[in-house]
Design an enzyme around this catalytic site. Sequence first.
Site, PDB file in Angstrom:
ATOM      1  N   HIS A   7       2.124  -0.912  -6.006  1.00 14.82           N
ATOM      2  CA  HIS A   7       2.182  -2.302  -6.454  1.00 14.82           C
ATOM      3  C   HIS A   7       3.518  -2.508  -7.156  1.00 14.82           C
ATOM      4  O   HIS A   7       3.792  -1.845  -8.154  1.00 14.82           O
ATOM      5  CB  HIS A   7       1.037  -2.588  -7.425  1.00 14.82           C
ATOM      6  CG  HIS A   7      -0.317  -2.535  -6.774  1.00 14.82           C
ATOM      7  ND1 HIS A   7      -1.198  -3.580  -6.803  1.00 14.82           N
ATOM      8  CD2 HIS A   7      -0.918  -1.561  -6.040  1.00 14.82           C
ATOM      9  CE1 HIS A   7      -2.296  -3.257  -6.132  1.00 14.82           C
ATOM     10  NE2 HIS A   7      -2.142  -2.035  -5.666  1.00 14.82           N
ATOM     11  N   CYS A  47       4.395  -4.819  -8.947  1.00  9.89           N
ATOM     12  CA  CYS A  47       4.240  -5.314 -10.326  1.00  9.89           C
ATOM     13  C   CYS A  47       4.078  -4.155 -11.299  1.00  9.89           C
ATOM     14  O   CYS A  47       4.264  -4.329 -12.502  1.00  9.89           O
ATOM     15  CB  CYS A  47       3.065  -6.286 -10.430  1.00  9.89           C
ATOM     16  SG  CYS A  47       1.495  -5.612  -9.920  1.00  9.89           S
ATOM     17  N   GLN A  74      -6.209  -5.120  -4.714  1.00  6.70           N
ATOM     18  CA  GLN A  74      -6.495  -4.075  -3.733  1.00  6.70           C
ATOM     19  C   GLN A  74      -7.994  -3.834  -3.542  1.00  6.70           C
ATOM     20  O   GLN A  74      -8.442  -3.545  -2.425  1.00  6.70           O
ATOM     21  CB  GLN A  74      -5.783  -2.781  -4.159  1.00  6.70           C
ATOM     22  CG  GLN A  74      -5.794  -1.722  -3.063  1.00  6.70           C
ATOM     23  CD  GLN A  74      -4.954  -0.528  -3.418  1.00  6.70           C
ATOM     24  OE1 GLN A  74      -3.876  -0.662  -3.986  1.00  6.70           O
ATOM     25  NE2 GLN A  74      -5.428   0.663  -3.086  1.00  6.70           N
ATOM     26  N   CYS A  98       0.468  -9.062  -4.636  1.00  2.05           N
ATOM     27  CA  CYS A  98      -0.440  -9.092  -5.780  1.00  2.05           C
ATOM     28  C   CYS A  98      -0.654 -10.535  -6.229  1.00  2.05           C
ATOM     29  O   CYS A  98       0.308 -11.274  -6.422  1.00  2.05           O
ATOM     30  CB  CYS A  98       0.172  -8.238  -6.887  1.00  2.05           C
ATOM     31  SG  CYS A  98      -0.216  -8.773  -8.532  1.00  2.05           S
ATOM     32  N   GLU A  99      -1.915 -10.917  -6.391  1.00  3.28           N
ATOM     33  CA  GLU A  99      -2.200 -12.315  -6.742  1.00  3.28           C
ATOM     34  C   GLU A  99      -1.932 -12.615  -8.213  1.00  3.28           C
ATOM     35  O   GLU A  99      -1.964 -13.767  -8.622  1.00  3.28           O
ATOM     36  CB  GLU A  99      -3.636 -12.686  -6.378  1.00  3.28           C
ATOM     37  CG  GLU A  99      -4.710 -12.065  -7.245  1.00  3.28           C
ATOM     38  CD  GLU A  99      -6.106 -12.456  -6.782  1.00  3.28           C
ATOM     39  OE1 GLU A  99      -6.264 -12.876  -5.619  1.00  3.28           O
ATOM     40  OE2 GLU A  99      -7.041 -12.323  -7.586  1.00  3.28           O
ATOM     41  N   HIS A 100      -1.680 -11.597  -8.997  1.00  7.67           N
ATOM     42  CA  HIS A 100      -1.390 -11.832 -10.416  1.00  7.67           C
ATOM     43  C   HIS A 100       0.088 -12.023 -10.694  1.00  7.67           C
ATOM     44  O   HIS A 100       0.460 -12.614 -11.693  1.00  7.67           O
ATOM     45  CB  HIS A 100      -1.927 -10.675 -11.264  1.00  7.67           C
ATOM     46  CG  HIS A 100      -3.387 -10.484 -11.122  1.00  7.67           C
ATOM     47  ND1 HIS A 100      -3.959  -9.305 -10.712  1.00  7.67           N
ATOM     48  CD2 HIS A 100      -4.413 -11.358 -11.301  1.00  7.67           C
ATOM     49  CE1 HIS A 100      -5.267  -9.439 -10.661  1.00  7.67           C
ATOM     50  NE2 HIS A 100      -5.576 -10.671 -10.998  1.00  7.67           N
ATOM     51  N   HIS A 101       0.931 -11.475  -9.834  1.00  7.35           N
ATOM     52  CA  HIS A 101       2.383 -11.569 -10.060  1.00  7.35           C
ATOM     53  C   HIS A 101       3.162 -12.086  -8.852  1.00  7.35           C
ATOM     54  O   HIS A 101       4.351 -12.334  -8.957  1.00  7.35           O
ATOM     55  CB  HIS A 101       2.938 -10.188 -10.441  1.00  7.35           C
ATOM     56  CG  HIS A 101       2.335  -9.624 -11.692  1.00  7.35           C
ATOM     57  ND1 HIS A 101       1.233  -8.796 -11.670  1.00  7.35           N
ATOM     58  CD2 HIS A 101       2.658  -9.804 -12.997  1.00  7.35           C
ATOM     59  CE1 HIS A 101       0.920  -8.474 -12.926  1.00  7.35           C
ATOM     60  NE2 HIS A 101       1.757  -9.070 -13.741  1.00  7.35           N
TER      61      HIS A 101
HETATM   62 ZN   LIG Z   1       0.239  -7.507 -10.209  1.00 13.41          ZN
END
Ligand SMILES: [Zn+2]
Length: 231
Positions: free
Chosen positions: A192, A194, A164, A123-126
Amino acid sequence: MKTETLQVKTNEKPLNGFTIDDIGDDHLFTGLKTPLKKDAFKLSDNEKKERIAILFEEIMDVMGLDLTDDSLKGTPQRVAKMYIDEIFSGLNPKNKPKVALFDNKYQYNQMLVEKNITLYSNCEHHFVPIIGKAHVAYISSGKVIGLSKLNRIVQYYAKRPQVQERLTNQIANELKTILNTEDIAVIIDAKHLCVSSRGIKDETSSTITAFYGGAFNTPQKILELQNYINN
Ligand SMILES: [Zn+2]
């Protein structure tokens, strides 16, 4: 396809009236292309690994870890190598799988489905794992592709910091281009970490995204495809 334009850069700057605190864990994405800088490949892979190792060592140091410990001292180099050579190797177009096409000699004109392709992404956010399965399908427009190449295309785009929705569309777009047809379907069902290991800590939910292009975008074809995947 979503056309979300919100881009989160810093804590302070309000973006379209939102701060990162307002946005929180929401998974936003900005388009089909992975956001890369113009000079993304100015540094060689080795230069990147050296730089990442230094920076990751600093993160560990700031967290108070003793980098003279035998178990920890190689970690910055290991992480750097893993980022560039493995889990984020799909950022670099030079790692894109080479694909050979063959004539559709069998005159097979129905859908071909490659299901349960193992999917590991992040995941590019976490920067924590996304783990799941991808199912891809196409109807030949005259050419066919080696089956393992479908796995490789999925893996290439998965080996990037991802969301995704974008991953689904990038795989579909690549297959459309290579196979010269709109008749492509991509379904991803993934967990995910996250969501499951932190934050809301929901261990049972998974996320499904789908792309149905051309002939696949009819209720009958979607049902047929889902029957193959679920059996
Ligand atoms: Zn994430």
